[in-house]
Scaffold this motif. Structure first.
Motif, PDB file in Angstrom:
ATOM      1  N   THR A 175       0.839  -1.194   0.000  1.00  0.00           N
ATOM      2  CA  THR A 175       0.000   0.000   0.000  1.00  0.00           C
ATOM      3  C   THR A 175       0.872   1.240   0.000  1.00  0.00           C
ATOM      4  O   THR A 175       1.813   1.352   0.796  1.00  0.00           O
ATOM      5  CB  THR A 175      -0.917   0.014   1.235  1.00  0.00           C
ATOM      6  N   CYS A 176       0.561   2.167  -0.902  1.00  0.00           N
ATOM      7  CA  CYS A 176       1.302   3.422  -0.999  1.00  0.00           C
ATOM      8  C   CYS A 176       0.373   4.584  -0.689  1.00  0.00           C
ATOM      9  O   CYS A 176      -0.725   4.670  -1.253  1.00  0.00           O
ATOM     10  CB  CYS A 176       1.897   3.587  -2.403  1.00  0.00           C
ATOM     11  N   ASP A 177       0.794   5.450   0.214  1.00  0.00           N
ATOM     12  CA  ASP A 177       0.001   6.620   0.599  1.00  0.00           C
ATOM     13  C   ASP A 177       0.528   7.824  -0.191  1.00  0.00           C
ATOM     14  O   ASP A 177       1.479   8.493   0.212  1.00  0.00           O
ATOM     15  CB  ASP A 177       0.132   6.854   2.104  1.00  0.00           C
ATOM     16  N   VAL A 178      -0.099   8.077  -1.349  1.00  0.00           N
ATOM     17  CA  VAL A 178       0.344   9.124  -2.260  1.00  0.00           C
ATOM     18  C   VAL A 178      -0.385  10.425  -1.934  1.00  0.00           C
ATOM     19  O   VAL A 178      -1.613  10.421  -1.772  1.00  0.00           O
ATOM     20  CB  VAL A 178       0.067   8.720  -3.725  1.00  0.00           C
ATOM     21  N   PRO A 179       0.322  11.544  -1.793  1.00  0.00           N
ATOM     22  CA  PRO A 179      -0.364  12.810  -1.490  1.00  0.00           C
ATOM     23  C   PRO A 179      -1.277  13.235  -2.629  1.00  0.00           C
ATOM     24  O   PRO A 179      -0.937  13.086  -3.809  1.00  0.00           O
ATOM     25  CB  PRO A 179       0.797  13.800  -1.305  1.00  0.00           C
ATOM     26  N   ASP A 180      -2.446  13.745  -2.275  1.00  0.00           N
ATOM     27  CA  ASP A 180      -3.416  14.194  -3.278  1.00  0.00           C
ATOM     28  C   ASP A 180      -2.959  15.512  -3.899  1.00  0.00           C
ATOM     29  O   ASP A 180      -2.641  16.466  -3.179  1.00  0.00           O
ATOM     30  CB  ASP A 180      -4.796  14.412  -2.643  1.00  0.00           C
ATOM     31  N   PRO A 181      -2.961  15.587  -5.239  1.00  0.00           N
ATOM     32  CA  PRO A 181      -2.681  16.888  -5.874  1.00  0.00           C
ATOM     33  C   PRO A 181      -3.885  17.811  -5.732  1.00  0.00           C
ATOM     34  O   PRO A 181      -5.012  17.354  -5.489  1.00  0.00           O
ATOM     35  CB  PRO A 181      -2.439  16.510  -7.343  1.00  0.00           C
ATOM     36  N   ASP A 182      -3.664  19.092  -5.861  1.00  0.00           N
ATOM     37  CA  ASP A 182      -4.765  20.045  -5.807  1.00  0.00           C
ATOM     38  C   ASP A 182      -5.667  19.850  -7.024  1.00  0.00           C
ATOM     39  O   ASP A 182      -5.188  19.702  -8.157  1.00  0.00           O
ATOM     40  CB  ASP A 182      -4.235  21.477  -5.782  1.00  0.00           C
ATOM     41  N   VAL A 183      -6.982  19.848  -6.771  1.00  0.00           N
ATOM     42  CA  VAL A 183      -7.945  19.699  -7.856  1.00  0.00           C
ATOM     43  C   VAL A 183      -8.148  21.053  -8.529  1.00  0.00           C
ATOM     44  O   VAL A 183      -8.523  22.038  -7.874  1.00  0.00           O
ATOM     45  CB  VAL A 183      -9.292  19.154  -7.332  1.00  0.00           C
ATOM     46  N   ALA A 184      -7.888  21.097  -9.825  1.00  0.00           N
ATOM     47  CA  ALA A 184      -8.028  22.349 -10.562  1.00  0.00           C
ATOM     48  C   ALA A 184      -9.499  22.695 -10.765  1.00  0.00           C
ATOM     49  O   ALA A 184     -10.345  21.808 -10.925  1.00  0.00           O
ATOM     50  CB  ALA A 184      -7.331  22.234 -11.922  1.00  0.00           C
ATOM     51  N   GLY A 314      -5.456  15.329 -10.514  1.00  0.00           N
ATOM     52  CA  GLY A 314      -5.956  16.629 -10.089  1.00  0.00           C
ATOM     53  C   GLY A 314      -7.140  17.109 -10.901  1.00  0.00           C
ATOM     54  O   GLY A 314      -7.366  18.314 -11.045  1.00  0.00           O
ATOM     55  N   VAL A 315      -7.935  16.171 -11.444  1.00  0.00           N
ATOM     56  CA  VAL A 315      -9.107  16.489 -12.262  1.00  0.00           C
ATOM     57  C   VAL A 315     -10.359  16.329 -11.406  1.00  0.00           C
ATOM     58  O   VAL A 315     -10.513  15.336 -10.676  1.00  0.00           O
ATOM     59  CB  VAL A 315      -9.180  15.563 -13.492  1.00  0.00           C
ATOM     60  N   ALA A 316     -11.274  17.290 -11.491  1.00  0.00           N
ATOM     61  CA  ALA A 316     -12.527  17.217 -10.732  1.00  0.00           C
ATOM     62  C   ALA A 316     -13.351  16.028 -11.220  1.00  0.00           C
ATOM     63  O   ALA A 316     -13.431  15.755 -12.422  1.00  0.00           O
ATOM     64  CB  ALA A 316     -13.319  18.505 -10.890  1.00  0.00           C
ATOM     65  N   PHE A 317     -13.979  15.324 -10.276  1.00  0.00           N
ATOM     66  CA  PHE A 317     -14.793  14.147 -10.599  1.00  0.00           C
ATOM     67  C   PHE A 317     -16.098  14.227  -9.827  1.00  0.00           C
ATOM     68  O   PHE A 317     -16.108  14.502  -8.628  1.00  0.00           O
ATOM     69  CB  PHE A 317     -14.037  12.868 -10.239  1.00  0.00           C
ATOM     70  N   MET A 318     -17.212  13.961 -10.512  1.00  0.00           N
ATOM     71  CA  MET A 318     -18.533  14.017  -9.868  1.00  0.00           C
ATOM     72  C   MET A 318     -19.394  12.860 -10.334  1.00  0.00           C
ATOM     73  O   MET A 318     -19.278  12.396 -11.477  1.00  0.00           O
ATOM     74  CB  MET A 318     -19.261  15.324 -10.214  1.00  0.00           C
ATOM     75  N   GLU A 319     -20.272  12.391  -9.438  1.00  0.00           N
ATOM     76  CA  GLU A 319     -21.331  11.444  -9.786  1.00  0.00           C
ATOM     77  C   GLU A 319     -22.658  12.191  -9.697  1.00  0.00           C
ATOM     78  O   GLU A 319     -22.902  12.904  -8.713  1.00  0.00           O
ATOM     79  CB  GLU A 319     -21.336  10.244  -8.844  1.00  0.00           C
ATOM     80  N   VAL A 320     -23.513  12.026 -10.703  1.00  0.00           N
ATOM     81  CA  VAL A 320     -24.771  12.761 -10.749  1.00  0.00           C
ATOM     82  C   VAL A 320     -25.935  11.781 -10.807  1.00  0.00           C
ATOM     83  O   VAL A 320     -25.769  10.589 -11.075  1.00  0.00           O
ATOM     84  CB  VAL A 320     -24.814  13.717 -11.973  1.00  0.00           C
TER      85      VAL A 320
END
Length: 384
Positions: A175-184, A314-320
């Protein structure tokens, strides 16, 4: 963000024998702990450790830390089972529920075994690991993987690693704990409609057809039937070798589709929106000949790949909300079942807008994401 890296071990014959003996000893111990936990009703880690630590350590030849890991594996398995029961995933009176609750959890002789940093250490420069075995500490076991995997493993590995023996090959899953990039902040969204005939269709009109996957699955089903009919030892061996090949093929396709969609979104500064398809198998009624296709189709997996790849980039993701996305006109808003006269065609009965039905559904998903994102990012008015 937690990601899993799977690297292949390259042990010598002596090292492989020691690893195999270690897995079997750990799983014999886990089965013993599971039987006692089931009979006495003690399924928490601390209770099991107080009761069985000394017994497991002396009887099964495990050292201190592997004993603790084996007991924790059993406690985690019962915790996962109880969570499934609480969510109703096993049903109240089904055969599956009765089988799960009437017997202790059993572990295969070569089931995966977790190791922490006291039992397993990584030498990243030499690309070797040192691991505890029942025959003593085994050093210098080589491993290999892709360049990206090895880089991530070196920088972000954290926590336990699982030793896995699968198809005659050895793997370590870390398991790798990768830091989250800022979401543009997205300038717009790409709507993605998922389906069976078309695995994914975007609001841009890009279509990823499922015809090839469907043909491959039908071919696999015919081959399975032929081999099962023969009932020979060689046929059974071939069935075992092919057991997960179809699943790996579908996973590979989903990775390719998700990677391309996320790449387009990142390059154009847009976000990604998908329909929330939770519980679709409970809502939809199908003919008998369609049930196997729907139950085995990788809808959820494609959504998961899109979600984590978007997060990683860093891409915005949504479920609708998925309601009526294939029946609603994106221009005038008229919603009617007759707007979709066939599976592939859309034609609004009010304004006459026509086009491919899956593209129209993707556009509706995109429009809903626009509205939802605007609402989420709307500043809260001051009450002062």
């Amino acid at each position: 963000m937690k990601l899993v890296v799977r690297v292949k071990l390259l042990p010598s014959p002596v090292q492989a024998t020691a690893l195999e003996a270690t897995l079997q000893a750990c799983n014999r111990a886990a089965n013993h702990v599971s039987r006692v936990a089931f009979e006495r009703g003690i399924k928490d880690r601390n209770g099991l450790q107080r009761l069985l630590y000394a017994d497991v350590k002396s009887v099964f030849g495990l050292s201190a830390q592997p004993t603790v890991r084996a007991i924790k594996k059993v406690a985690d398995a019962y915790t996962a089972l109880n969570a499934q029961v609480r969510k109703g995933l096993l049903g109240p009176t089904t055969k599956r529920y009765n089988a799960a609750m009437s017997h202790p959890i059993a572990f295969r002789p070569e089931a995966a075994q977790p190791f922490d940093d006291r039992c397993l250490s990584w030498q990243h420069d030499a690309r070797t690991v040192s691991i505890w075995t029942v025959g003593g500490r085994m050093k210098g076991i080589r491993y290999t993987g892709s360049a990206d995997q090895l880089k991530m493993l070196d920088q972000y590995r954290k926590g336990e690693s699982d030793l896995v023996h699968e198809g005659g090959k050895w793997f370590l899953i870390a398991t790798c704990d990768v830091p989250d990039p800022d979401v543009a902040e997205p300038v717009d969204f790409i709507g993605v409609d998922r389906g069976i005939v078309n695995l994914a269709t975007t609001s841009d009109g890009t279509n990823y057809q499922g015809r090839g996957l469907r043909r491959y699955r039908n071919w696999c089903a015919r081959k399975r039937a032929e081999l099962q009919k023969k009932q020979t030892r060689s046929a059974k061996r071939r069935l075992a070798r092919r057991a997960k090949k179809e699943q790996r093929h579908a996973t590979h396709l989903n990775h390719k589709i998700a990677k391309e969609i996320v790449s387009v979104a990142q390059r154009t500064g847009r976000g990604i929106a998908v329909e929330q398809l939770d519980g679709i198998r409970d809502r939809v009624r199908l003919r008998r000949d369609q049930r196997g296709t729907l139950s085995s189709w990788p809808f959820h997996q494609l959504g998961q790949h899109l979600a984590y790849k978007a997060r990683q980039a860093g891409v915005a993701f949504m479920e609708v909300d998925p309601a009526y996305t294939s029946q609603r006109c994106p221009r005038c808003g008229h919603t009617e079942k007759a707007n979709r006269p066939t599976r592939d065609e859309f034609c609004c009965r009010r304004c006459g807008l026509a086009g491919p039905a899956d593209v129209v559904a993707g556009v509706n998903v995109r429009n809903r994401a626009r509205s939802a994102w605007a609402f989420v990012t709307m500043p809260v008015p001051s009450t002062a």
